[in-house]
Write a protein that holds these residues in place. Structure first.
Motif, PDB file in Angstrom:
ATOM      1  N   ALA A 376       0.828  -1.205   0.000  1.00  0.00           N
ATOM      2  CA  ALA A 376       0.000   0.000   0.000  1.00  0.00           C
ATOM      3  C   ALA A 376       0.861   1.253   0.000  1.00  0.00           C
ATOM      4  O   ALA A 376       0.564   2.232  -0.688  1.00  0.00           O
ATOM      5  N   MET A 377       1.946   1.221   0.779  1.00  0.00           N
ATOM      6  CA  MET A 377       2.803   2.393   0.833  1.00  0.00           C
ATOM      7  C   MET A 377       3.531   2.615  -0.477  1.00  0.00           C
ATOM      8  O   MET A 377       3.734   3.746  -0.912  1.00  0.00           O
ATOM      9  N   ASP A 378       3.917   1.521  -1.132  1.00  0.00           N
ATOM     10  CA  ASP A 378       4.517   1.642  -2.461  1.00  0.00           C
ATOM     11  C   ASP A 378       3.572   2.359  -3.415  1.00  0.00           C
ATOM     12  O   ASP A 378       3.983   3.214  -4.197  1.00  0.00           O
ATOM     13  N   VAL A 379       2.307   1.994  -3.337  1.00  0.00           N
ATOM     14  CA  VAL A 379       1.318   2.604  -4.214  1.00  0.00           C
ATOM     15  C   VAL A 379       1.252   4.108  -3.992  1.00  0.00           C
ATOM     16  O   VAL A 379       1.331   4.904  -4.931  1.00  0.00           O
ATOM     17  N   PHE A 395      -7.274   1.904  -5.240  1.00  0.00           N
ATOM     18  CA  PHE A 395      -6.549   1.748  -3.984  1.00  0.00           C
ATOM     19  C   PHE A 395      -7.477   1.186  -2.902  1.00  0.00           C
ATOM     20  O   PHE A 395      -7.107   0.292  -2.144  1.00  0.00           O
ATOM     21  N   GLY A 396      -8.699   1.707  -2.857  1.00  0.00           N
ATOM     22  CA  GLY A 396      -9.653   1.243  -1.861  1.00  0.00           C
ATOM     23  C   GLY A 396     -10.056  -0.208  -2.072  1.00  0.00           C
ATOM     24  O   GLY A 396     -10.206  -0.965  -1.117  1.00  0.00           O
ATOM     25  N   LYS A 397     -10.232  -0.605  -3.326  1.00  0.00           N
ATOM     26  CA  LYS A 397     -10.586  -1.997  -3.607  1.00  0.00           C
ATOM     27  C   LYS A 397      -9.470  -2.947  -3.198  1.00  0.00           C
ATOM     28  O   LYS A 397      -9.725  -4.068  -2.748  1.00  0.00           O
ATOM     29  N   ALA A 398      -8.243  -2.504  -3.360  1.00  0.00           N
ATOM     30  CA  ALA A 398      -7.107  -3.377  -3.061  1.00  0.00           C
ATOM     31  C   ALA A 398      -6.770  -3.409  -1.573  1.00  0.00           C
ATOM     32  O   ALA A 398      -6.400  -4.459  -1.045  1.00  0.00           O
ATOM     33  N   TYR A 399      -6.909  -2.265  -0.885  1.00  0.00           N
ATOM     34  CA  TYR A 399      -6.406  -2.175   0.487  1.00  0.00           C
ATOM     35  C   TYR A 399      -7.452  -1.741   1.515  1.00  0.00           C
ATOM     36  O   TYR A 399      -7.144  -1.653   2.690  1.00  0.00           O
ATOM     37  N   GLY A 400      -8.679  -1.499   1.054  1.00  0.00           N
ATOM     38  CA  GLY A 400      -9.749  -1.163   1.985  1.00  0.00           C
ATOM     39  C   GLY A 400     -10.150   0.294   1.949  1.00  0.00           C
ATOM     40  O   GLY A 400      -9.304   1.184   1.961  1.00  0.00           O
ATOM     41  N   GLY A 401     -11.466   0.508   1.905  1.00  0.00           N
ATOM     42  CA  GLY A 401     -11.979   1.873   1.877  1.00  0.00           C
ATOM     43  C   GLY A 401     -11.627   2.664   3.124  1.00  0.00           C
ATOM     44  O   GLY A 401     -11.491   3.895   3.069  1.00  0.00           O
ATOM     45  N   HIS A 402     -11.461   1.981   4.264  1.00  0.00           N
ATOM     46  CA  HIS A 402     -11.120   2.677   5.491  1.00  0.00           C
ATOM     47  C   HIS A 402      -9.772   3.387   5.362  1.00  0.00           C
ATOM     48  O   HIS A 402      -9.570   4.475   5.923  1.00  0.00           O
ATOM     49  N   LEU A 403      -8.844   2.783   4.587  1.00  0.00           N
ATOM     50  CA  LEU A 403      -7.542   3.396   4.412  1.00  0.00           C
ATOM     51  C   LEU A 403      -7.639   4.640   3.531  1.00  0.00           C
ATOM     52  O   LEU A 403      -6.920   5.625   3.748  1.00  0.00           O
ATOM     53  N   VAL A 404      -8.541   4.616   2.554  1.00  0.00           N
ATOM     54  CA  VAL A 404      -8.772   5.796   1.727  1.00  0.00           C
ATOM     55  C   VAL A 404      -9.296   6.938   2.588  1.00  0.00           C
ATOM     56  O   VAL A 404      -8.816   8.077   2.500  1.00  0.00           O
ATOM     57  N   HIS A 405     -10.271   6.637   3.436  1.00  0.00           N
ATOM     58  CA  HIS A 405     -10.818   7.666   4.334  1.00  0.00           C
ATOM     59  C   HIS A 405      -9.722   8.223   5.248  1.00  0.00           C
ATOM     60  O   HIS A 405      -9.603   9.438   5.410  1.00  0.00           O
ATOM     61  N   LEU A 469       3.708  11.344   6.093  1.00  0.00           N
ATOM     62  CA  LEU A 469       2.389  11.301   6.716  1.00  0.00           C
ATOM     63  C   LEU A 469       1.624  10.055   6.272  1.00  0.00           C
ATOM     64  O   LEU A 469       0.951   9.396   7.085  1.00  0.00           O
ATOM     65  N   ALA A 470       1.731   9.710   5.006  1.00  0.00           N
ATOM     66  CA  ALA A 470       1.071   8.516   4.509  1.00  0.00           C
ATOM     67  C   ALA A 470       1.610   7.259   5.194  1.00  0.00           C
ATOM     68  O   ALA A 470       0.860   6.328   5.479  1.00  0.00           O
ATOM     69  N   PHE A 471       2.905   7.226   5.448  1.00  0.00           N
ATOM     70  CA  PHE A 471       3.472   6.095   6.161  1.00  0.00           C
ATOM     71  C   PHE A 471       2.830   5.921   7.537  1.00  0.00           C
ATOM     72  O   PHE A 471       2.532   4.810   7.976  1.00  0.00           O
ATOM     73  N   ARG A 472       2.610   7.030   8.201  1.00  0.00           N
ATOM     74  CA  ARG A 472       2.020   6.951   9.540  1.00  0.00           C
ATOM     75  C   ARG A 472       0.566   6.498   9.479  1.00  0.00           C
ATOM     76  O   ARG A 472       0.066   5.874  10.413  1.00  0.00           O
ATOM     77  N   VAL A 473      -0.125   6.808   8.381  1.00  0.00           N
ATOM     78  CA  VAL A 473      -1.508   6.374   8.215  1.00  0.00           C
ATOM     79  C   VAL A 473      -1.567   4.880   7.902  1.00  0.00           C
ATOM     80  O   VAL A 473      -2.355   4.124   8.481  1.00  0.00           O
ATOM     81  N   VAL A 474      -0.730   4.447   6.974  1.00  0.00           N
ATOM     82  CA  VAL A 474      -0.764   3.064   6.532  1.00  0.00           C
ATOM     83  C   VAL A 474      -0.220   2.121   7.588  1.00  0.00           C
ATOM     84  O   VAL A 474      -0.758   1.030   7.820  1.00  0.00           O
ATOM     85  N   SER A 475       0.838   2.539   8.280  1.00  0.00           N
ATOM     86  CA  SER A 475       1.461   1.675   9.275  1.00  0.00           C
ATOM     87  C   SER A 475       1.691   2.468  10.550  1.00  0.00           C
ATOM     88  O   SER A 475       2.795   2.898  10.850  1.00  0.00           O
ATOM     89  N   PRO A 476       0.616   2.699  11.335  1.00  0.00           N
ATOM     90  CA  PRO A 476       0.726   3.546  12.532  1.00  0.00           C
ATOM     91  C   PRO A 476       1.667   2.957  13.572  1.00  0.00           C
ATOM     92  O   PRO A 476       1.861   1.768  13.645  1.00  0.00           O
TER      93      PRO A 476
END
Length: 476
Positions: A376-379, A395-405, A469-476
């Protein structure tokens, strides 16, 4: 220049992409195993990103590393073989001949599992200075590639060339081999800057190289420039941009100098300190390039790449789309069967690597055991390099809509500031209020928000912070 070259060849890298501060940076190790661990563990091979799993697409691109240079530039810390400053006639150099033979052995020894009936669509000869390699040896490599994998009729075949290393005869010889794209390593139009960088060519040779390319009728060619060089001024940079536009290449790559500690520049200079420009000045150089090249008719399609309409580098698109690719040669990186790995950077170790590959002692098979957070982070990281940005629905279909939000909410301050731009399905830029209504809605309104991208140039300049910031969202 393709992105593998940004990572593997160039010691300059946009200041906004060095990602030195990002948390939880995954170190991608070579999974090739063999006696004595000849394969080099490499933390830098993260070029590929998409929402597709690694096995859904078969490779149709190949990167070929030709490491020969006349001498090492003061900013370069990547695998090269220095032939000597006077080495422009290299037709009979045994070092080149022996290396090409070794390279072809590696190609032929590549496991049959990676062979497909899909021919190569792109080939990129990087280095090093590939234009030091005589056309007859380039022909040998292309023949081996074609025999092993097949070659599409209209394949994009690119080669990096330095001024002073080729004449019209060599250019015509390469074009007869169907080489149809050139990346010209100009770097600067000021004699003093070229000397300060340790470049083997001068300004006169730059103009000669441009004239040769044009006289041979090659239309698809790129010019490389470096900003933030020692003693470089805004006036010098403006001049280099102006002369580049006047030369009318169909593609321009602009890189900000990255000082590496194991280089001459790393010994002499510290980033941000005189005679290197300050971070503010470097950002100013980037803004100047974005403005000047846009006014010159170039589209800023990737963070360091500009092109005329229809002249995007197809090979580089392999990386942005996360399509697997072959890599061959000293220090080259591959992405095959979910595995990202690099070859050894030293010639002796690379020779041993090829020998063990031929003996079947090298295991370069991906096991598809890839961390979903890393994918996901690569994406996010590579999608945000491009003007197209991140496709939120895929992105949401592959890794979850919650991550998009979560990602959109984390980017809310940057959407307000204009550094992140939201787009609908028609790629219309949404207003801040429209974005907020979609992001914070409790229903399924987020499906109307299709892409996010970084603004040009200010968003690109903040990409370091935004990717962290995205790293912290994807992998808190």
């Amino acid at each position: 220049m393709n992105i593998q070259q940004v990572v593997l060849k160039s010691s300059f890298f946009p200041i906004f992409l060095t990602l030195s501060s990002k948390p939880n940076m995954r170190k991608v190790a070579s999974l090739c195993t063999m006696p004595n661990i000849y394969a080099r563990i490499t933390p830098s091979v993260r070029e590929n990103a998409s929402t597709k799993t690694p096995t859904t697409i078969l490779p149709t691109s190949a990167y070929i590393h030709l490491p020969f240079c006349r001498k090492r530039c003061h900013y370069c810390d990547f695998p090269i073989v220095a032939l000597g400053s006077s080495s422009s006639q290299t037709d009979d150099d045994p070092r080149i001949r022996d290396y090409v033979e070794l390279l072809c052995r590696e190609i032929n020894a590549t496991k049959s599992e990676f062979q497909t009936d899909r021919p190569l669509q792109t080939v990129f000869f990087g280095g090093g200075t590939p234009s030091l390699v005589p056309p007859r040896l380039v022909s040998v490599i292309l023949d081996v590639l074609g025999s092993k994998f097949g070659m599409a009729k209209n394949a994009e075949i690119s080669i990096e060339m330095d001024p002073g290393t080729f004449d019209a005869k060599k250019m015509e010889g390469l074009m007869k081999l169907d080489v149809n794209r050139v990346s010209l390593g100009v770097q600067a139009f000021q004699e003093e800057l070229l000397k300060a960088c340790g470049r083997a060519h001068g300004v006169d040779e730059v103009y000669e190289a441009i004239e040769i390319i044009k006289s041979c009728g090659l239309q698809n060619w790129s010019m490389d420039l470096i900003s933030s060089l020692p003693h470089q001024t805004a006036e010098m940079w403006e001049e280099s941009l102006r002369l580049t536009i006047e030369a009318q290449p169909t593609h321009v790559s602009v890189y900000d100098l990255q000082v590496e500690e194991d280089t001459k520049f790393g010994i002499l200079y510290k980033p941000g300190e005189f005679p290197l420009p300050s971070d503010t000045d470097s950002a100013g150089f980037y803004r100047m390039a974005s403005k000047a090249l846009a006014e010159g008719g170039y589209s800023h399609y990737e963070i360091s790449s500009y092109c005329k309409s229809g002249f995007e580098c197809k090979h580089n698109s392999t990386y942005w789309k996360n399509n697997p690719f072959y890599g061959f040669g000293l220090g080259a990186a591959s992405y095959l069967g979910s595995l990202r790995f690099s070859r050894p950077r030293k010639l002796k170790e690379y020779t041993s690597y090829v020998q063990n590959l031929e003996k079947g002692l090298v295991d370069c098979h991906g096991d598809n055991d890839v961390d979903i957070k890393d994918m996901a982070m690569d994406v996010v990281m590579l999608s945000l390099r491009t003007s197209s940005g991140l496709d939120l629905q895929s992105f949401g279909k592959a890794y979850g809509g919650h991550l998009v939000h979560s990602l959109c909410r984390a980017y809310e301050p940057y959407i307000k500031s204009g550094h992140v731009v939201c787009l609908d399905e028609q790629r219309r830029a949404l207003t801040v209020d429209e974005c907020n209504r979609l992001v914070f809605s409790k229903d399924d309104s987020l499906t109307k928000l299709r892409h996010i991208r970084l603004s040009d140039p200010d968003g690109f300049l903040l990409s370091n912070e935004l990717i962290s910031l995205a790293f912290r969202v994807v992998s808190p």
